[in-house]
Design an enzyme around this catalytic site. Structure first.
Site, PDB file in Angstrom:
ATOM      1  CB  THR A  24      -0.913   0.006   1.252  1.00  0.00           C
ATOM      2  OG1 THR A  24      -1.438   1.325   1.432  1.00  0.00           O
ATOM      3  CG2 THR A  24      -0.181  -0.384   2.524  1.00  0.00           C
TER       4      THR A  24
ATOM      5  CD  GLU B 163      -2.380   5.042   4.473  1.00  0.00           C
ATOM      6  OE1 GLU B 163      -2.044   5.328   5.624  1.00  0.00           O
ATOM      7  OE2 GLU B 163      -2.934   5.839   3.708  1.00  0.00           O
TER       8      GLU B 163
ATOM      9  CE1 TYR C 218      -4.139  -1.770   5.859  1.00  0.00           C
ATOM     10  CE2 TYR C 218      -3.043   0.248   5.147  1.00  0.00           C
ATOM     11  CZ  TYR C 218      -3.684  -0.944   4.851  1.00  0.00           C
ATOM     12  OH  TYR C 218      -3.855  -1.308   3.525  1.00  0.00           O
TER      13      TYR C 218
ATOM     14  CE  LYS D 284      -2.222  -4.344   3.977  1.00  0.00           C
ATOM     15  NZ  LYS D 284      -2.526  -5.380   2.985  1.00  0.00           N
TER      16      LYS D 284
HETATM   17  P1  NAP Z   1     -11.593  -4.725   1.902  1.00  0.00           P
HETATM   18  O1  NAP Z   1     -12.736  -4.390   1.009  1.00  0.00           O
HETATM   19  O2  NAP Z   1     -11.592  -4.205   3.290  1.00  0.00           O
HETATM   20  O3  NAP Z   1     -11.475  -6.321   1.944  1.00  0.00           O
HETATM   21  C1  NAP Z   1     -10.638  -6.956   2.884  1.00  0.00           C
HETATM   22  C2  NAP Z   1     -10.824  -8.457   2.762  1.00  0.00           C
HETATM   23  O4  NAP Z   1      -9.982  -9.095   3.720  1.00  0.00           O
HETATM   24  C3  NAP Z   1     -12.252  -8.944   3.047  1.00  0.00           C
HETATM   25  O5  NAP Z   1     -12.562  -9.983   2.169  1.00  0.00           O
HETATM   26  C4  NAP Z   1     -12.148  -9.470   4.473  1.00  0.00           C
HETATM   27  O6  NAP Z   1     -13.071 -10.490   4.770  1.00  0.00           O
HETATM   28  C5  NAP Z   1     -10.751 -10.068   4.438  1.00  0.00           C
HETATM   29  N1  NAP Z   1     -10.190 -10.304   5.767  1.00  0.00           N
HETATM   30  C6  NAP Z   1     -10.065  -9.416   6.786  1.00  0.00           C
HETATM   31  N2  NAP Z   1      -9.503 -10.008   7.860  1.00  0.00           N
HETATM   32  C7  NAP Z   1      -9.271 -11.298   7.509  1.00  0.00           C
HETATM   33  C8  NAP Z   1      -8.728 -12.425   8.177  1.00  0.00           C
HETATM   34  N3  NAP Z   1      -8.308 -12.360   9.441  1.00  0.00           N
HETATM   35  N4  NAP Z   1      -8.648 -13.595   7.506  1.00  0.00           N
HETATM   36  C9  NAP Z   1      -9.096 -13.704   6.240  1.00  0.00           C
HETATM   37  N5  NAP Z   1      -9.634 -12.685   5.557  1.00  0.00           N
HETATM   38  C10 NAP Z   1      -9.714 -11.491   6.177  1.00  0.00           C
HETATM   39  O7  NAP Z   1     -10.213  -4.264   1.235  1.00  0.00           O
HETATM   40  P2  NAP Z   1      -9.884  -3.890  -0.291  1.00  0.00           P
HETATM   41  O8  NAP Z   1     -10.104  -2.438  -0.476  1.00  0.00           O
HETATM   42  O9  NAP Z   1     -10.509  -4.865  -1.189  1.00  0.00           O
HETATM   43  O10 NAP Z   1      -8.309  -4.081  -0.284  1.00  0.00           O
HETATM   44  C11 NAP Z   1      -7.718  -5.338  -0.575  1.00  0.00           C
HETATM   45  C12 NAP Z   1      -6.291  -5.373  -0.047  1.00  0.00           C
HETATM   46  O11 NAP Z   1      -5.537  -4.322  -0.644  1.00  0.00           O
HETATM   47  C13 NAP Z   1      -6.152  -5.160   1.455  1.00  0.00           C
HETATM   48  O12 NAP Z   1      -5.079  -5.935   1.889  1.00  0.00           O
HETATM   49  C14 NAP Z   1      -5.817  -3.681   1.590  1.00  0.00           C
HETATM   50  O13 NAP Z   1      -5.111  -3.460   2.785  1.00  0.00           O
HETATM   51  C15 NAP Z   1      -4.969  -3.479   0.355  1.00  0.00           C
HETATM   52  N6  NAP Z   1      -4.979  -2.143  -0.229  1.00  0.00           N
HETATM   53  C16 NAP Z   1      -6.151  -1.548  -0.550  1.00  0.00           C
HETATM   54  C17 NAP Z   1      -6.142  -0.312  -1.179  1.00  0.00           C
HETATM   55  C18 NAP Z   1      -7.417   0.394  -1.578  1.00  0.00           C
HETATM   56  O14 NAP Z   1      -7.357   1.602  -1.842  1.00  0.00           O
HETATM   57  N7  NAP Z   1      -8.539  -0.312  -1.666  1.00  0.00           N
HETATM   58  C19 NAP Z   1      -4.909   0.298  -1.485  1.00  0.00           C
HETATM   59  C20 NAP Z   1      -3.730  -0.358  -1.147  1.00  0.00           C
HETATM   60  C21 NAP Z   1      -3.771  -1.590  -0.540  1.00  0.00           C
HETATM   61  P3  NAP Z   1     -14.508 -10.177   5.450  1.00  0.00           P
HETATM   62  O15 NAP Z   1     -15.414  -9.784   4.302  1.00  0.00           O
HETATM   63  O16 NAP Z   1     -14.859 -11.462   6.076  1.00  0.00           O
HETATM   64  O17 NAP Z   1     -14.285  -9.063   6.415  1.00  0.00           O
HETATM   65  N1  GDD Z   2     -12.469   7.123   6.318  1.00  0.00           N
HETATM   66  C1  GDD Z   2     -12.581   8.461   6.426  1.00  0.00           C
HETATM   67  N2  GDD Z   2     -13.727   8.986   6.923  1.00  0.00           N
HETATM   68  N3  GDD Z   2     -11.541   9.234   6.028  1.00  0.00           N
HETATM   69  C2  GDD Z   2     -11.681  10.577   6.110  1.00  0.00           C
HETATM   70  C3  GDD Z   2     -12.859  11.170   6.591  1.00  0.00           C
HETATM   71  C4  GDD Z   2     -13.921  10.336   7.031  1.00  0.00           C
HETATM   72  O1  GDD Z   2     -14.977  10.799   7.479  1.00  0.00           O
HETATM   73  N4  GDD Z   2     -12.696  12.518   6.514  1.00  0.00           N
HETATM   74  C5  GDD Z   2     -11.491  12.749   6.018  1.00  0.00           C
HETATM   75  N5  GDD Z   2     -10.851  11.582   5.780  1.00  0.00           N
HETATM   76  C6  GDD Z   2      -9.485  11.440   5.268  1.00  0.00           C
HETATM   77  C7  GDD Z   2      -8.603  10.508   6.097  1.00  0.00           C
HETATM   78  O2  GDD Z   2      -8.089  11.194   7.238  1.00  0.00           O
HETATM   79  C8  GDD Z   2      -7.527  10.169   5.064  1.00  0.00           C
HETATM   80  O3  GDD Z   2      -6.515  11.165   5.084  1.00  0.00           O
HETATM   81  C9  GDD Z   2      -8.268  10.218   3.739  1.00  0.00           C
HETATM   82  O4  GDD Z   2      -9.527  10.869   3.987  1.00  0.00           O
HETATM   83  C10 GDD Z   2      -8.547   8.854   3.111  1.00  0.00           C
HETATM   84  O5  GDD Z   2      -9.129   8.018   4.098  1.00  0.00           O
HETATM   85  P1  GDD Z   2      -9.756   6.576   3.725  1.00  0.00           P
HETATM   86  O6  GDD Z   2     -10.727   6.706   2.628  1.00  0.00           O
HETATM   87  O7  GDD Z   2     -10.207   5.953   5.000  1.00  0.00           O
HETATM   88  O8  GDD Z   2      -8.526   5.795   3.093  1.00  0.00           O
HETATM   89  P2  GDD Z   2      -7.004   5.657   3.551  1.00  0.00           P
HETATM   90  O9  GDD Z   2      -6.188   6.433   2.560  1.00  0.00           O
HETATM   91  O10 GDD Z   2      -6.809   5.946   4.978  1.00  0.00           O
HETATM   92  O11 GDD Z   2      -6.739   4.102   3.351  1.00  0.00           O
HETATM   93  C11 GDD Z   2      -7.152   3.423   2.160  1.00  0.00           C
HETATM   94  O12 GDD Z   2      -6.160   3.538   1.171  1.00  0.00           O
HETATM   95  C12 GDD Z   2      -4.901   2.911   1.512  1.00  0.00           C
HETATM   96  C13 GDD Z   2      -3.950   3.152   0.343  1.00  0.00           C
HETATM   97  O13 GDD Z   2      -3.308   4.376   0.486  1.00  0.00           O
HETATM   98  C14 GDD Z   2      -7.439   1.978   2.536  1.00  0.00           C
HETATM   99  O14 GDD Z   2      -8.040   1.332   1.435  1.00  0.00           O
HETATM  100  C15 GDD Z   2      -6.161   1.241   2.894  1.00  0.00           C
HETATM  101  O15 GDD Z   2      -6.437  -0.156   3.049  1.00  0.00           O
HETATM  102  C16 GDD Z   2      -5.140   1.428   1.762  1.00  0.00           C
HETATM  103  O16 GDD Z   2      -3.924   0.785   2.066  1.00  0.00           O
END
Ligand code: NAP
Ligand code: GDD
Length: 362
Positions: A127, A129, A151, A155
């Site tokens: 990520t 992050e 987190y 990671k």
């Molecule tokens: P998500 O929608 O939160 O999905 C997370 C998945 O992980 C769900 O299927 C959840 O299952 C499963 N999970 C959580 N805890 C688990 C455990 N202990 N054992 C097995 N499965 C578990 O996340 P996403 O947005 O699809 O992201 C996918 C991956 O990419 C994550 O690793 C996230 O950290 C990473 N990532 C995401 C982003 C982004 O912007 N979306 C960016 C960079 C990296 P349940 O449905 O049962 O909870």
């Molecule tokens: N969730 C949330 N809720 N975020 C907020 C809010 C709110 O009400 N208001 C402002 N924010 C700001 C957070 O402080 C952060 O700086 C930004 O919006 C994005 O927050 P999120 O959408 O929660 O995503 P994230 O960037 O913290 O994390 C996501 O992206 C990562 C990749 O950079 C997640 O998907 C992580 O799993 C992933 O690794």
């Protein structure tokens, strides 16, 4: 036929990746967790497909992972499972470390113990992050890491243990360093989805106000459906390498908000500063967005912008297939339809209740 195992198949990315791999002809396996309520709505449409299989496993439970990996003997593993919410990681840091850090090690060891180290390719969901309190803008594969939440620290372990196993055991395991990617399937507590859902609800009279945290935070937001293709491309590459996946474009939470509301026909004007900033409907003067400190984080990552040059050059990936404007519109349109459907179902229920009361329906 190639087989793939997706951990986290019920999540946003897992569901898109499963569709993508089924289209490529893969036998697709996914891990699910037992839950008292059914959270499989993102993959419900795939259940029943002859090449789609689900297995119970948890990243906190080595035995379940060894069992599933040993049974399937997959050609590719996509480790997407994680406690993926940054703010939640401050409340549940130990659980986050167990799943997001040690969980990666459990996958790697399960592959080794099942004798698959030479044949199974592994993708790790790393990520942006990791860059955290950023030391460079934009961020590339060469930018130093500075994780800034439990987190991100977890990671970072996942990232390094993947690199370690690649070098120590010559395994084909790679990290995709993905910047934020969103979609109509995004979890409802991530900021983009929280905004698009609120815009749709406010427009349709189901919500009065939206409360957000840091409006000035900057993100590089892409479309999740485009990003899962890259996960696959990383594993099809000749050499196991890590890649930054991003659009190379940056917007603030405030801008996202303005564009989402614009898409439902509300023009927002932001006035004030910090905790006193408000988003006001230009047409009515009504305050629709307010800041709440409940959504502030102890440490916040505020300046993410990715440089996807390597992925463009070496994987031939197009980072701007879906523009920022298209992404926001896709999400808003989906939420407008969802809220309209909910209102219709409420209307039917209310009518039915009234008919029952009046004795029209018996
Ligand atoms: P998500 O929608 O939160 O999905 C997370 C998945 O992980 C769900 O299927 C959840 O299952 C499963 N999970 C959580 N805890 C688990 C455990 N202990 N054992 C097995 N499965 C578990 O996340 P996403 O947005 O699809 O992201 C996918 C991956 O990419 C994550 O690793 C996230 O950290 C990473 N990532 C995401 C982003 C982004 O912007 N979306 C960016 C960079 C990296 P349940 O449905 O049962 O909870
Ligand atoms: N969730 C949330 N809720 N975020 C907020 C809010 C709110 O009400 N208001 C402002 N924010 C700001 C957070 O402080 C952060 O700086 C930004 O919006 C994005 O927050 P999120 O959408 O929660 O995503 P994230 O960037 O913290 O994390 C996501 O992206 C990562 C990749 O950079 C997640 O998907 C992580 O799993 C992933 O690794």
């Amino acid at each position: 036929m190639k087989s793939a195992l997706i951990t986290g198949i019920t999540g946003q990315d897992g569901s898109f990746l499963a569709e993508f791999l089924l289209e490529k002809g893969y036998d697709v396996h996914g891990t699910i967790r037992r839950s008292s309520v059914d959270f499989r709505e993102r993959i419900a449409h795939l259940e029943g497909h002859s090449r789609f299989h689900l297995h119970y496993a948890d990243l906190g439970d080595s035995m379940s992972l060894i069992q599933v990996i040993g049974k399937i003997r997959p050609d590719e593993i996509y480790n997407l499972a994680a406690q993926s919410h940054v703010q939640v990681s401050f409340d549940a840091p130990e659980f986050t470390a167990d799943v997001d850090a040690t969980g990666v090690l459990r996958i790697l060891e399960a592959v080794r113990q099942c004798g698959l180290a030479k044949t199974c390719r592994i993708y790790q969901a790393s990520t942006s992050e990791l860059y955290g309190k950023v030391e460079q803008v934009p961020q590339s594969e060469k930018t130093p890491f500075h994780p800034y939440s439990p987190y991100a620290v977890a990671k970072l372990y996942g990232y390094w243990i993947i690199k370690e196993y690649r070098e120590a055991y010559n395994m084909f395991c790679c990290s995709g360093i993905l910047f934020n990617h969103e979609s109509e399937r995004r979890g409802e507590t991530f900021v983009t989805r929280k905004i698009t859902l609120a815009a749709a609800r406010i427009k349709q009279g189901k919500q009065d106000k939206l409360y957000l945290g840091n409006l000035s935070s900057l993100r590089d937001w892409g479309y999740a459906k485009d990003y899962v293709e890259c996960m696959w491309l990383i594993l099809q590459n000749e050499k196991p390498e890590d890649f930054v996946i991003a659009t190379g474009e940056q917007h603030s939470v405030r801008e996202f908000c303005q564009l989402a509301f614009h898409n439902v026909g509300i023009e927002l004007e932001f006035k004030g500063e910090g905790a006193n900033e408000k988003g006001i409907d230009k047409a009515t003067g009504k305050v629709l967005v307010e800041v709440s400190s409940d959504f502030y984080r102890p440490t916040d990552v505020v300046n993410l912008l990715g440089d996807p040059s390597k992925a463009k050059r070496e994987l031939g990936w197009n980072p701007t297939k879906t523009s920022f404007e298209q992404l926001v519109k896709i999400m808003v349109d989906a939420d407008m339809a969802k809220v309209a459907a909910e209102r219709e179902s409420e209307r039917v229920k209310t009518n039915l209740a009234a008919y029952l009361e009046k004795g029209i329906v018996k």
